[in-house]
Design an enzyme around this catalytic site. Structure first.
Site, PDB file in Angstrom:
ATOM      1  CG  ASP A   1       2.585   5.693  -1.102  1.00  0.00           C
ATOM      2  OD1 ASP A   1       2.605   6.714  -1.821  1.00  0.00           O
ATOM      3  OD2 ASP A   1       1.534   5.100  -0.810  1.00  0.00           O
TER       4      ASP A   1
ATOM      5  CD  GLU B   1      -2.278   5.808   0.977  1.00  0.00           C
ATOM      6  OE1 GLU B   1      -3.142   6.636   0.602  1.00  0.00           O
ATOM      7  OE2 GLU B   1      -1.659   5.077   0.184  1.00  0.00           O
TER       8      GLU B   1
ATOM      9  CD  GLU C   1     -15.191  13.329  -0.480  1.00  0.00           C
ATOM     10  OE1 GLU C   1     -14.608  13.383   0.641  1.00  0.00           O
ATOM     11  OE2 GLU C   1     -16.241  13.951  -0.739  1.00  0.00           O
TER      12      GLU C   1
ATOM     13  CG  HIS D   1      -4.258   3.949  -3.075  1.00  0.00           C
ATOM     14  ND1 HIS D   1      -3.496   4.907  -3.702  1.00  0.00           N
ATOM     15  CD2 HIS D   1      -5.099   3.466  -4.021  1.00  0.00           C
ATOM     16  CE1 HIS D   1      -3.864   5.005  -4.957  1.00  0.00           C
ATOM     17  NE2 HIS D   1      -4.843   4.137  -5.176  1.00  0.00           N
TER      18      HIS D   1
ATOM     19  CG  ASP E   1       0.263   1.890  -2.761  1.00  0.00           C
ATOM     20  OD1 ASP E   1      -0.168   0.743  -2.949  1.00  0.00           O
ATOM     21  OD2 ASP E   1      -0.446   2.906  -2.802  1.00  0.00           O
TER      22      ASP E   1
END
Length: 227
Positions: free
Chosen positions: A7, A9, A52, A150, A155
């Site tokens: 995963d 980010e 965000e 997250h 994850d």
């Protein structure tokens, strides 16, 4: 079979708009069993973190300011993944960022033929159902209580459990058990073949038994078969 569950980010949704990868987490799985080997790193994106995005993963400009550039870790990452299949949730998103970063530092990209998307697998297995990682964890009873934000490695760890379920559980282990059972059955058959031959026993009624049965029927009052 070796597979890599991973995963990422990022600072946003699209590397074409200047977004960068800031974290990657990879977990090694062999025959759908975790080996304990992993690769995890944070990267300085050389740009500011949108509010965000920070709200999703909690990685701030201050935290990432002293982290290495991806270029300095690219070969280490490639050495870890080797040529194994790469499994991710909404995998095209993660592949876009990985290959963008590899291109920026003049490394060969990861071929998309290696990509396995667990969203696509979930659509086939659970049509019409919610397909987020959280939803799939709930469906399969996977504990995610420690997931407040997250995180690439966290994850990936959750996704590894989901992936095994999407593939039908511990199928490789079951297949091995089936092979063992087949060997046991074959052994039993061979053992029966080694037994001495016996003549079949007669199973038809004798004349005397038929006469006794007929006599018994005459003693039955109002038999059902006579109606």
């Amino acid at each position: 079979m070796r597979e890599i569950i991973f995963d990422t980010e990022t600072t946003g949704f699209d590397p074409k708009n200047g977004d960068r990868m800031v974290e990657i987490g990879c977990i090694e799985m062999v025959n759908r069993v975790l080996t304990g080997r992993s690769y995890h790193a944070y990267f300085n994106p050389e740009r500011s973190m949108p509010a965000e995005a920070e709200a999703v993963h909690g990685l701030s400009d201050a935290f990432l300011s002293d982290k290495p550039l991806f270029a300095s870790c690219a070969q280490e990452f490639l050495d870890f993944i080797e040529d194994s299949p790469m499994i991710a949730h909404n995998a095209s998103f993660d592949f876009n960022f990985i290959n963008h970063e590899l291109t920026l530092c003049s490394h060969p990209i990861v071929d998309r033929s290696r990509m396995v998307d667990t969203v696509a697998l979930a659509k086939v297995r659970h049509p019409g159902a919610k397909l987020s990682l959280d939803a799939l964890c709930s469906r399969y009873g996977i504990d995610r209580s420690h997931r407040t934000k997250h995180g690439a490695l966290l994850d990936a760890e959750l996704l590894a459990q989901v992936y095994v379920e999407l593939r039908g559980g511990r199928q490789i282990g079951l297949e091995l058990m089936a092979e063992v059972n087949e060997i046991v059955v074959e052994t039993k058959v061979l053992a029966r073949r080694d037994r001495p031959f016996r003549q079949p026993r007669p199973h038809a009624a004798t004349e005397a038994e038929l006469m006794r049965h007929a006599e018994f029927l005459t003693s039955v009052d109002a038999p059902l078969w006579g109606e």
